[in-house]
Structures are given as structure tokens and as C-alpha cells.
Design a protein around this motif. Structure first.
Motif, mmCIF file in Angstrom:
data_model
loop_
_atom_site.group_PDB
_atom_site.id
_atom_site.type_symbol
_atom_site.label_atom_id
_atom_site.label_comp_id
_atom_site.label_asym_id
_atom_site.label_seq_id
_atom_site.Cartn_x
_atom_site.Cartn_y
_atom_site.Cartn_z
ATOM 1 N N GLU A 147 0.845 -1.209 0.000
ATOM 2 C CA GLU A 147 0.000 0.000 0.000
ATOM 3 C C GLU A 147 0.870 1.245 0.000
ATOM 4 N N TYR A 148 1.945 1.179 0.788
ATOM 5 C CA TYR A 148 2.838 2.330 0.874
ATOM 6 C C TYR A 148 3.423 2.642 -0.495
ATOM 7 N N GLN A 149 3.841 1.585 -1.214
ATOM 8 C CA GLN A 149 4.394 1.803 -2.560
ATOM 9 C C GLN A 149 3.352 2.457 -3.451
ATOM 10 N N ALA A 150 2.124 1.948 -3.345
ATOM 11 C CA ALA A 150 1.042 2.496 -4.157
ATOM 12 C C ALA A 150 0.840 3.971 -3.816
ATOM 13 N N TRP A 151 0.888 4.260 -2.518
ATOM 14 C CA TRP A 151 0.681 5.651 -2.080
ATOM 15 C C TRP A 151 1.804 6.538 -2.623
ATOM 16 N N LEU A 152 3.031 6.007 -2.556
ATOM 17 C CA LEU A 152 4.182 6.783 -3.004
ATOM 18 C C LEU A 152 4.068 7.155 -4.467
ATOM 19 N N SER A 153 3.615 6.169 -5.257
ATOM 20 C CA SER A 153 3.580 6.421 -6.697
ATOM 21 C C SER A 153 2.359 7.240 -7.080
ATOM 22 N N GLY A 154 1.516 7.488 -6.110
ATOM 23 C CA GLY A 154 0.280 8.203 -6.389
ATOM 24 C C GLY A 154 0.446 9.683 -6.611
ATOM 25 N N GLY A 155 1.582 10.149 -7.002
ATOM 26 C CA GLY A 155 1.704 11.570 -7.292
ATOM 27 C C GLY A 155 2.923 12.160 -6.637
ATOM 28 N N GLY A 156 2.987 13.426 -6.602
ATOM 29 C CA GLY A 156 4.154 14.094 -6.026
ATOM 30 C C GLY A 156 5.045 14.575 -7.138
ATOM 31 N N GLY A 157 5.834 15.548 -6.859
ATOM 32 C CA GLY A 157 6.651 16.177 -7.886
ATOM 33 C C GLY A 157 7.988 15.501 -8.019
ATOM 34 N N LEU A 158 8.960 16.324 -8.201
ATOM 35 C CA LEU A 158 10.328 15.891 -8.376
ATOM 36 C C LEU A 158 10.826 15.190 -7.116
ATOM 37 N N SER A 159 11.707 14.211 -7.292
ATOM 38 C CA SER A 159 12.333 13.622 -6.119
ATOM 39 C C SER A 159 13.258 14.653 -5.487
ATOM 40 N N MET A 160 13.594 14.429 -4.222
ATOM 41 C CA MET A 160 14.432 15.412 -3.526
ATOM 42 C C MET A 160 15.787 15.545 -4.210
ATOM 43 N N THR A 161 16.339 14.418 -4.645
ATOM 44 C CA THR A 161 17.636 14.459 -5.307
ATOM 45 C C THR A 161 17.553 15.329 -6.567
ATOM 46 N N ALA A 162 16.470 15.134 -7.316
ATOM 47 C CA ALA A 162 16.322 15.897 -8.554
ATOM 48 C C ALA A 162 16.154 17.379 -8.250
ATOM 49 N N ARG A 163 15.383 17.665 -7.220
ATOM 50 C CA ARG A 163 15.177 19.060 -6.845
ATOM 51 C C ARG A 163 16.491 19.674 -6.352
ATOM 52 N N GLY A 164 17.236 18.856 -5.618
ATOM 53 C CA GLY A 164 18.534 19.314 -5.141
ATOM 54 C C GLY A 164 19.459 19.621 -6.302
ATOM 55 N N GLU A 165 19.424 18.753 -7.311
ATOM 56 C CA GLU A 165 20.280 18.956 -8.485
ATOM 57 C C GLU A 165 19.889 20.253 -9.190
ATOM 58 N N GLN A 166 18.583 20.442 -9.294
ATOM 59 C CA GLN A 166 18.071 21.669 -9.914
ATOM 60 C C GLN A 166 18.605 22.901 -9.187
ATOM 61 N N LEU A 167 18.475 22.874 -7.853
ATOM 62 C CA LEU A 167 18.953 24.011 -7.053
ATOM 63 C C LEU A 167 20.466 24.187 -7.221
ATOM 64 N N PHE A 168 21.155 23.059 -7.300
ATOM 65 C CA PHE A 168 22.615 23.086 -7.422
ATOM 66 C C PHE A 168 23.021 23.848 -8.682
ATOM 67 N N GLN A 169 22.198 23.671 -9.721
ATOM 68 C CA GLN A 169 22.453 24.420 -10.970
ATOM 69 C C GLN A 169 22.035 25.877 -10.808
ATOM 70 N N GLN A 170 20.784 26.063 -10.350
ATOM 71 C CA GLN A 170 20.201 27.416 -10.285
ATOM 72 C C GLN A 170 21.022 28.353 -9.414
#
Lengths: 323, 538, 235
Positions: free
Chosen positions: A201-224
Motif C-alpha cells: 500500500e505504501y508503494q502504491a501511495w508513493l507512486s500516487g503523485g508528487g513532484g520531483l524527487s528530492m535528489t532531482a530538486r537538489g540537483e536543480q537548485l545546485f544548478q540554479q
């Protein structure tokens, strides 16, 4: 009606039975001493009662053996409690190696949780059954305290620092989540729920939406934010390479060493000059005000994810100096 | 005995008029002055507590708003801690009885003593002003950064009140310390001192060493708030937890300012109504000093979940267990004192029995909180609230009332109704347990303190607790009623109605003479030599 | 009570009442001992009072050594040094005043006391100019604080502690000078005798204490890493 009055909190984490066993042990010991004294006082008060007020008691002034006895025996008993309680405490504050990482920030009057995979939620926390979870958190304003009674864990959220709690949920269900450190008007409204779910259920909940992963967001910030222009992964930049640095030791300009952990990374982003790595100039500007607490957490998560690059140039030099 | 030939002039009637009270340098009158102010503060604090308990009868926040609730529990805490518990025994009973007990004509610095009272009243008025102008909502602990940056209530005015009142405590401690060192009557050696005097001495140590630290801490918090100093401000690299360290460095020892003097009073009453030497006199005396010294080494046990290193937590946990031992020693010695005594069941002794019961529970639940593994769960829950009320109200206030009932005939020259006093001790004991007993369970269930609204399942226990408050209220009101009544209609007490040992009972009248003794007492025996009185052994 | 009666007679038969003997003391010696002990205990409370601030100082100095060195360099070591000398001199004149009171030379007592006050006031005036300069430079903690070094935030904490500690010290100086003014007036009136000069002695204790506090503050605030810092500026 009576069954609906709870007298004991649910046990929903692997730590809860440990804490409760200790609780009953201390309860038994203190109960014994309380009863001992109370019974003696009652017996003496009745047995030696003098209704006239005109008599005096036996001329007893004291006894060294007794004094020593009731100093030393309670001391050893309390040391037994101390040792047991300290063992339990170290289980509570020392997370196991492999944990599911969740980040959180407290601010008046809500808790925001950020999952690595990108979901974020407010005043609700979804976690899988049977897996050790570590929540790392800080506060954006005043002191708070993250408290889940069913897990028997609590830690204060302190602005400017990271705290963490960890737990392995052992029972699915919905549990209270409280702010335990007074934080103003709606302190008692800064509450929520922890949902312990079956792993599927937890996996199902996790995949149920949400934006960028934290790593990806971190990478974005690292560039910006332009971090990338100095912190080159091969170590040839004006700042040290960050690849593979998390969890290692670094030598500072003043000769001390520091563990590269969440706290050090956060401090280096917000006040870079305080503990400068040896061999680098104090060129980095502060990012205080340019990135919020969650941004910092994402950056840390990104830095953690960087694999160790083959050591070259400056990086080797720094390492050599450290030895 | 010399008392029968004394003229009937005493400290209460040798001068008349308001000015003779407000300008008095007599330690006995100053004790009465404190009694009046502290009684007012206790009444106010109790009203605030009643407000809190009424709100908590329902889970919803439906009686008062969240802000009002926060101001109520803060007002309750500030009033009770700084204006009741800290002065209640040292400033009232200590002032009245201590110089009499050591055979002195007054404290060492009588003018300073009066000044301390004025400083106390000024601090009190500042705090009252803060409440009238809208109250304060930080909790009595004033934790930064909430107090220094976020709260928009009267933090400055309250802080100032507490700061000023702190000086009263410092000066009183200084005065008593010098008095005990330099003003003892001939023959009154250290080991002939009544145990109450030892307790007052240990307390004075804490007042002198600890109170200045909290004064400067509150001042730093105020400067931070007013001028943006930044010492506790994380945005500048300051550490909000430093405030907690400094605050508890004083405020934990302050717990011993509150409990040591009542413990001393308990020793006096037990000895008198068991007609015996206090068992292990020197152990009881030194345990007071041990508590005062160890009390300075345990402050960080308030910070186990505030991000201190687990190893320092371990050290502070160890020391917290260690400080429990001298308290245990006292309790065992009191119990042993009863053994083979001739126990006279009069009202002061009833309060002592209540004290022992409640202090036992309060002290032993402290072991739960000193245990690191349990404190993580229990910290900042109702368990803590219950624990410190058992110590502070069950211990300190019960101990004060035992002492007040003991010395009341000496202070006023009149007896109160013994039956009414026994009933009121019983009511307070029962009401207290009903109020705070359920809070231990609530705490282990996880209900955090300072909650205006709480989950429904905690309601039954909260209702029980609130119900207990009303019994407690009746008990305290009854006490006030018969004591005040005794002032007008009470029987004459005579110099020594309890047939007690001690200079205050045997060498002066009730009420005492303006300058305490007609002749300078000379002491030739220990404090509790009941067996040498020629009375029959029970 | 025969013993009590004897003590009573003894009490009255002893030396005639000195005008300064208060009723609740048996003798001037007892009164003097009580005052002395009281003063020492008071000084202990003062140590604890400064101790809270010094604790904060210590913590942040360990945490932020760089900021401490940088901010300390901004303090005027010349004025601080002069003030240190002024206070040490005032301790000497105070000691002389106590000595003069002890030997019963009223005129000397008054003169030394006036000199001590003058030195104390000199200290305060110099301190005023130091403070005024800091206000001009906006190196005073608060919303207007400006700092152009590497550690603007931590420097503000340093200056908070600088103003906290020296401000508290200056307040003690002001109280001290006021106290000395009263003592001087009493001395001029001829209130003190070699038998009883406790107020002079107690004010002396207080004055020396305030001086000693400065002797600690000066190196702690002005001399942090000064040698190292000067070398850096030289480069």
C-alpha cells in the motif's frame, strides 16, 4: 464506557516494548519503596500513637548501619535503573544503518514532511510497516518537538540545527503526532497523524503523485544557485568537490577535522566561512535567505547521492593533508 | 520557666498603625508581611489554575480562546513559582522562626530584610501590571526564541518583575546565611541547630549562587527582545538552547529552594509530635547540603530531548539519580523517627503525614524522568506536570502548611480548631491525588503539556483531574477560614502549646517579645532532647 | 535562667555603646564580622551574575574563534589599555583610603576617596567616548548593525556580549562612584574611627571587585588573538 478509557498507549514501534518494559521495571521498584515507606508510616503512626501528648518517645538518636544501608541499597537500585534506561536511550537515539529517510520542517503551526521520492505532505506522515524510518527535521521559527507517543519517540526541532527520530513501525494504523514543545497560540493545533501502511500500500501511495524527487530538486537548485560552477566533481574547481564526501572526514583551514554530515553541509551552505575546508579561499557567499530549509535539505540529499569520483588534483591533496 | 513573668507586650502590639508595619525592621513582622503578599499571589495563582482546569474538562477549546488559555497557564506558573513557592517557606517561616530558633534578636541586616520585602513587592506589582495589560504567553520558562522574537505579549514587563523579585531572594539568602553564621546564641553550635535552620542555610547557598544566573539570563533574553542582541538567535549563529542551559542552571536548583525549607519544617514537626530526636540528625542535616550542592549539577536533565549529546545526557542522568539519594535518606530518617515515638496526632502532624505520602510519589516519579529511555517519551507530557506538582504542591505547600500550623500559635498567640485543620489536611490530600494522579496516566498515554485542545480519548482522565481541583479548592479555603477565624476567636496558646523543644517555644512568650528574648538564651543541649524533659516514656 | 542573666549583665557591663552599634548585635566585632561576611557573600552573587554572560562568551568564543578574533580587533586597545591603568590606579587609591580610615586620619581618608572617585569618573568618560565611537560606526547590535568583515552575524554576537559585559561593568562603576560619594561625605563628617570604619572597608571590597572584573574583561574582549590578528592585518 470504561473500556473506552485508555490507560496505556498503543505499542506501534519496535522501541515501544523496550520502553514499556523499562517503565514497568521502574514502576515495580518505585512502587515497592513507596509502599514500604507508606505502610511503615501508617503502622508506626497507629502503633505508637499517644493520645495524651504528655509522654516522650524512646531515646533513639540514629544508627550508622541503617543510614549506610538505606543510602547504599537505593544507590545500587537506582544504578540498575540508570544502566537499563541508558541502554534503551542509546537504542532510541542511534538509528540503524539502512533507514528510509524522510525530511521534515516544523513551523508555526504545522509539520511538513518531504519524502525522498518527491511526495510532500502536511500534518500527515505515511510510512511503511516493518522498515526502519528516520525523520530528519528542523524548525523554521521557534522551538517545536516532534512526538509520536505510539512509537515512544520525541526530539525537539531547533531552528538552525538538525534533529532526528527513528522508528520501525510494527503495527498498521493511524497514530497521533504531536508538537510537544510549546510554540505559541496554536501549539495544541500543531498535531497530525502517522499512517503505518503495509509495504505494498505504501508503494502504491508513493507512486500516487508528487513532484520531483528530492535528489532531482537538489540537483536543480545546485544548478540554479550556481553551486556547480565552483564545486566541480573532479576537484578542479574553486571549491572542493562534493562527490562522495558525505559521511567522510574533512580537514579545515584551522587544522581541525570535521565530519561531513547534514549539520556541517547545512552550515556550509548558510555560513560558508565558519568552518572552511583546508586549501580553499573564503570565496563562497552565504546562501542565507536565498534557499529555504527544504531547499537545503534537497541540496544535502543531492550531495549524498553523488558517487565518489575518481580522486584527482585538489581532492587528493586535501586528503593527503588530512592524514 | 521565665515566660510566666514576662509582661504582655509582644511584637504584634508594641506598636500600632500601618506605618509601624511598613517601616518595621523586625524579622517577625517582615515574615507576616511576606505571608500577606504570598497569600494574595497564591489566591491569584489558584484562580488561574482553576481557569486552566475548567477549560480542560472538554477536549475542544470552548471556554476560552487559545491565547487566553496560554496566558492563563503562564500566569499560573509565574505566580506560583516566583511569588509563592520560592518565598513561601524561607521568607515567611524562615523570617519568622529562624532568628528565634538560633537565639538571635534579629537577622544580621534588618534594613536589608525590609528592603528585600519591598523589592519582592515591586517585582510582584510589575508582574501584576503585565497581567493587567494583557498578560504574557511564553510559559513560565520564557524559552527562546519564542520569548525573544515570536511572542507579542508582555514578556518584558513580566521578565522585569521576575528579575526584580529575584533580587529579593538573593538578598534574603545572603541575610540568612550571615545570620546563621554570626548571630547564633552562646552554646548554639552547628550540631545543636534545629534541622529547619540547616535547611534554611542550604537554601541560602542555592539562592546566593543560583538566582543571579537566572537574573542575568532573563536580562539577556530581554535585551535580545528589545535590542536584537542575538545571543540566543539562530539567525545570527546564536544558540536558543544556551538559554535553556542558563535558565535551568538556576531553575533546577530553585526546585531545592522550594523543597528544602519545607523539608526542614517537616523535621521540626515530626520531632515535636513524635517526642523524639530526629533519627540520624547529622545525616538529615548533611543531606540538605548534599542536595544543595548536587542540585547544581543536574540542570541538563531538562534538555534530554533538546539536542544535547547522548554522552552528556548520560552524565546528567547519572547525577540526577545521585541527587535522589539524599532525598531518600531524609524520607527513611523521618520514617525511622516515628519508630517507638509517642506520636501525638495533632493538626501539624496530619499535614506531615500528607506531605510524606505526596512527596514519596513526587520523588519516586522523578526517577522515571531521570531515566533517559523513559524521559524521551515522558518529556513535556502531563507526566512531568504531575511529577512537579507532587513535589511543589504535595511537597512544598504541604510542608509549608505543616510548618504554618506548627508555628501559628507562636506567630499569633492563638490556637486554631484542630478538628477543622485535620479535616482540611484530609481534603487537600484527597483532592490533590484526584487532581494530579490521573495526570500521570495522561502523560504516559502521551498527552503533551500546555495543550488547549486535546484528543477526545483523554477526556475522562481530564474530567477526573478537574473534579479533584474543586476538592482541593475546598480544602485550601477551609484552611484560610479557620486560620483567620482563630485570629479573632482562637484560644490563647500560651508560650509552648505543643510542649516542644527549641528556643522559640521555651525562651519567649507567644507571640514573642519585640526583641525576641528578655534574656540572651544560652544553649547547652541538642535541638530535640525530649528524653531529658522528665516526661514519661511511652 | 542564671546563665542568661549572667550573659545579660555581661552585655551591659561591657564597653559603653558605640554610636554605630546596632541593637541586635552584642558587640562591634560581631557587627563587623557580619558585615564582612555579608559583603563577601554579596560579591559571590556578583561573580555568578557576571558568570552567566561569561558562560555565553566562552561558548561562542569556542564556536566562532575566527569571528571573535576579527571583531575583537575593532576594539580600541589604546583606550582599553588606558582604562585598565586608570582602574588599577584607583584600586591603589582606594586601598590607601581604607588604610587612612583604619589609622584614623580623616583628612587623608577624604582625599584618597576623592581621588578614587575622580579615577572612576575618568574611566567612565573614556568608556563613553569608546561607546560613542561604536555608535558612529554602527557596530552596536540591533537592526542597524553593520559589519564589513567575514563574519557579520557572529560579530554581532561578539558585540552583544561586549556591550552586555562592559555595560554591566560600567553600571557597577556608576554604583561604586555613588557609594564612594556617600562614604566621602560620612568621612568628612568624621563618622569613622579606627574602631569602626566598616563602611569604608566594605566599599573598598566592592571597588576592588569591580576592578578585578575589568581585569578579566580587558583581555577577554580586547586581546582575543590580538598578536595573530595584527600579523594578518600586516600581511
Amino acid at each position: 464506557m470504561l473500556e473506552s478509557i485508555p490507560l496505556f498507549p498503543e505499542q506501534a514501534s519496535s522501541l515501544a516494548p523496550e520502553v514499556d518494559n523499562l517503565y514497568f521495571f521502574v514502576l515495580a521498584i518505585t512502587g515497592f519503596f513507596a509502599l514500604l515507606v507508606a505502610v511503615l508510616v501508617v503502622i508506626f503512626a497507629i502503633k505508637y500513637r499517644d493520645r495524651t501528648g504528655n509522654r516522650v518517645g524512646a531515646p533513639i538518636t540514629g544508627s550508622i548501619p541503617l543510614e549506610l544501608g538505606w543510602s547504599i541499597i537505593p544507590f545500587f537500585v537506582s544504578m540498575a535503573i540508570f544502566v537499563w534506561a541508558t541502554v534503551v536511550f542509546f537504542h532510541i537515539v542511534r538509528p540503524p544503518d539502512q533507514t528510509l529517510e524522510i525530511y521534515s520542517t516544523g513551523k508555526r503551526w504545522m509539520w511538513r514532511f518531504q519524502h525522498i521520492d518527491g511526495q510532500s505532505e502536511i500534518n500527515e506522515l505515511h510510512v511503511p510497516l516493518g522498515r526502519p524510518v528516520k525523520v530528519t527535521f528542523t524548525s523554521e521559527d521557534v522551538l517545536h518537538s516532534l512526538y509520536v507517543p505510539a512509537f515512544r519517540v520525541k526530539a525537539d526541532a531547533i531552528p538552525g540545527r538538525y534533529s532526528s527520530i527513528w522508528f520501525t513501525p510494527t503495527k498498521t494504523g493511524q497514530y497521533h503526532l504531536f508538537c510537544a514543545e510549546y510554540c505559541g497560540t496554536k501549539h495544541s493545533g500543531m498535531i497530525g497523524s502517522v499512517y503505518v501502511m503495509d509495504p505494498d500500500e505504501y508503494q502504491a501511495w508513493l507512486s500516487g503523485g508528487g513532484g520531483l524527487s528530492m535528489t532531482a530538486r537538489g540537483e536543480q537548485l545546485f544548478q540554479q544557485l550556481g553551486c556547480v560552477s565552483c564545486h566541480l566533481n573532479d576537484g578542479s574547481g574553486r571549491g572542493p568537490s562534493l562527490a562522495g564526501k558525505f559521511g567522510t572526514q574533512e580537514t579545515l583551514a584551522n587544522g581541525e577535522t570535521v565530519n561531513v554530515d547534514d549539520t556541517y553541509l547545512r552550515e556550509s551552505i548558510l555560513t560558508p566561512q565558519l568552518r572552511l575546508v583546508a586549501g580553499y579561499q573564503p570565496l563562497m557567499p552565504t546562501f542565507q535567505g536565498l534557499v529555504n530549509e527544504e531547499g537545503v535539505m534537497s541540496l544535502i540529499e543531492y550531495i549524498k547521492s553523488l558517487p565518489a569520483a575518481p580522486a584527482t588534483g585538489a581532492a587528493t591533496q586535501t586528503q593527503a593533508q588530512g592524514r | 520557666m521565665t515566660t510566666t513573668v514576662l509582661p504582655r507586650v509582644n511584637y504584634l502590639n508594641h506598636e500600632h498603625g500601618v506605618a509601624s508595619w511598613l517601616l518595621t525592621k523586625d524579622h517577625k513582622r517582615i515574615g507576616i508581611l511576606y505571608l500577606i503578599v504570598v497569600a494574595v499571589a497564591f489566591f491569584l495563582g489558584a484562580i488561574f489554575a482553576a481557569g486552566v482546569r475548567m477549560e480542560l474538562t472538554t477536549p475542544q477549546g470552548d471556554l476560552v480562546s487559545a491565547d487566553t488559555y496560554n496566558k492563563l497557564f503562564t500566569a499560573h506558573g509565574v505566580m506560583m513559582v516566583f511569588f509563592v513557592l520560592i518565598p513561601v517557606v524561607p521568607a515567611i517561616l524562615g523570617n519568622f522562626a529562624m532568628p528565634l530558633m538560633i537565639g538571635a534578636k534579629d537577622v544580621a541586616f534588618p534594613k536589608l530584610n525590609l528592603l528585600s520585602w519591598y523589592v519582592f513587592v515591586i517585582g510582584f506589582l510589575f508582574t501584576i501590571a503585565a497581567l493587567i495589560f494583557g498578560g504574557v504567553d511564553t510559559g513560565w520558562t520564557f524559552y527562546t526564541p519564542y520569548s525573544s522574537t515570536a511572542s507579542n505579549s508582555n514578556v518584558m514587563l513580566t521578565g522585569l518583575g521576575v528579575f526584580i523579585a529575584g533580587f529579593s531572594s538573593i538578598l534574603t539568602g545572603l541575610n540568612f546565611m550571615v545570620t546563621i553564621h554570626r548571630m547564633r546564641a552562646p552554646g548554639m553550635t552547628w550540631f545543636r541547630l534545629p534541622l529547619f535552620v540547616w535547611a534554611i542555610y542550604a537554601t541560602a547557598l542555592v539562592q546566593v549562587l543560583g538566582t543571579p544566573v537566572v537574573a542575568i539570563t532573563v536580562l539577556m533574553m530581554a535585551l535580545e527582545r528589545a535590542l536584537g542582541f542575538g545571543i540566543f538567535d539562530p539567525r545570527l549563529g546564536g544558540d536558543p538552547v544556551l538559554f535553556q542551559h542558563l535558565f535551568w542552571f538556576y531553575s533546577h536548583p530553585a526546585v531545592y529552594i522550594m523543597i528544602l525549607p519545607p523539608m526542614g519544617a517537616i523535621s521540626e514537626v515530626i520531632a515535636c509530635f513524635s517526642r523524639k530526636n530526629v533519627f540520624g540528625y547529622s545525616f538529615v542535616a548533611f543531606s540538605s547540603l548534599a542536595i544543595a550542592v548536587f542540585g547544581f549539577l543536574v540542570w541538563a536533565h531538562h534538555l534530554f530531548v533538546a539536542g544535547i549529546s547522548p554522552y552528556s545526557a548520560m552524565v546528567f542522568s547519572f547525577l540526577s539519580f545521585a541527587v535522589a539519594i539524599p532525598s531518600a535518606v531524609k524520607t527513611f530518617n523521618w520514617t525511622a523517627t516515628l519508630y517507638q515515638g509517642a506520636i501525638w496526632w495533632r493538626a501539624p502532624m496530619m499535614w506531615v503525614f500528607g506531605f510524606i505520602g505526596l512527596f514519596l510519589i513526587g520523588g519516586l516519579t522523578g526517577l522515571f524522568l531521570a531515566s533517559l529511555g523513559l524521559d524521551v517519551h515522558l518529556h513535556d507530557t502531563y507526566f512531568v506536570v504531575a511529577h512537579f506538582h507532587y513535589i511543589m504542591v504535595g511537597g512544598a505547600i504541604m510542608g509549608f502548611l505543616a510548618g504554618l500550623h506548627f508555628w501559628w500559635p507562636k506567630m499569633t498567640g492563638r490556637m486554631y480548631s484542630d478538628g477543622a485543620a485535620t479535616l482540611s489536611a484530609l481534603l487537600v490530600f484527597v483532592g490533590f491525588n484526584l487532581t494530579f494522579g490521573p495526570q500521570f496516566i495522561l502523560g504516559y498515554l502521551g498527552m503533551p503539556r500546555r495543550y488547549h485542545v486535546y484528543p477526545d480519548e483523554y477526556q475522562v482522565l481530564n474530567v477526573l483531574s478537574s473534579a479533584g481541583t474543586s476538592i482541593l479548592g475546598v480544602g485550601y479555603t477551609l484552611t484560610a477560614v479557620y486560620l483567620i477565624y482563630s485570629l479573632f476567636r482562637g484560644e490563647r496558646a500560651g508560650a509552648n502549646p505543643w510542649l516542644a523543644t527549641g528556643l522559640e517555644w521555651n525562651n519567649t512568650d507567644s507571640p514573642p517579645l519585640p526583641h525576641n528574648f528578655s534574656d540572651l538564651p544560652v544553649v547547652s543541649e541538642g535541638a530535640y532532647e525530649y528524653s531529658k524533659r522528665g516526661m514519661k516514656v511511652a | 535562667m542564671p546563665n542568661g542573666a549572667a550573659a545579660h549583665a555581661d552585655h551591659h557591663g561591657h564597653h559603653a555603646h558605640h554610636p554605630a552599634l546596632q541593637h541586635h548585635f552584642e558587640s562591634l566585632e560581631q557587627q563587623h564580622e557580619a558585615s564582612t561576611l555579608g559583603m563577601w557573600v554579596f560579591l559571590v552573587t556578583e561573580v555568578m551574575f557576571f558568570g552567566g554572560l561569561l558562560m555565553a562568551y566562552l561558548l561562542y568564543r569556542v564556536w566562532y574563534p575566527g569571528a571573535w578574533a576579527e571583531a575583537s580587533l575593532a576594539l580600541d586597545i589604546v583606550l582599553g589599555g588606558i582604562n585598565t591603568a586608570v582602574l588599577i590606579a584607583s584600586s591603589f587609591t582606594m586601598a590607601m583610603a581604607v588604610r587612612a580610615a583604619q589609622t584614623g586620619r580623616h583628612q587623608h581618608t577624604v582625599r584618597w576617596l576623592i581621588l578614587t572617585m575622580a579615577l572612576g569618573l575618568t574611566f567612565l568618560v573614556i568608556k563613553y567616548f569608546e561607546y560613542a565611537h561604536k555608535f558612529e560606526l554602527r557596530e552596536v547590535p540591533g537592526p542597524d548593525f553593520e559589519w564589513h568583515g567575514q563574519f557579520p552575524y557572529q560579530a554581532q554576537i561578539f558585540f552583544s556580549l561586549y556591550f552586555g559585559l562592559t555595560g554591566l561593568h560600567a553600571l557597577h562603576m556608576i554604583i561604586g562612584v555613588t557609594l564612594l560619594a556617600v562614604i566621602t561625605w560620612m568621612a568628612a563628617k568624621g563618622r569613622f574611627t579606627p574602631e569602626w570604619y566598616t563602611p569604608v572597608e566594605m566599599s573598598g571590597l566592592y571597588w576592588h571587585f569591580v576592578d578585578i572584573v575589568w581585569i578579566f574583561l580587558f583581555p577577554l574582549l580586547y586581546l582575543v588573538d590580538r598578536a595573530h590578528g595584527v600579523a594578518q592585518v600586516g600581511v
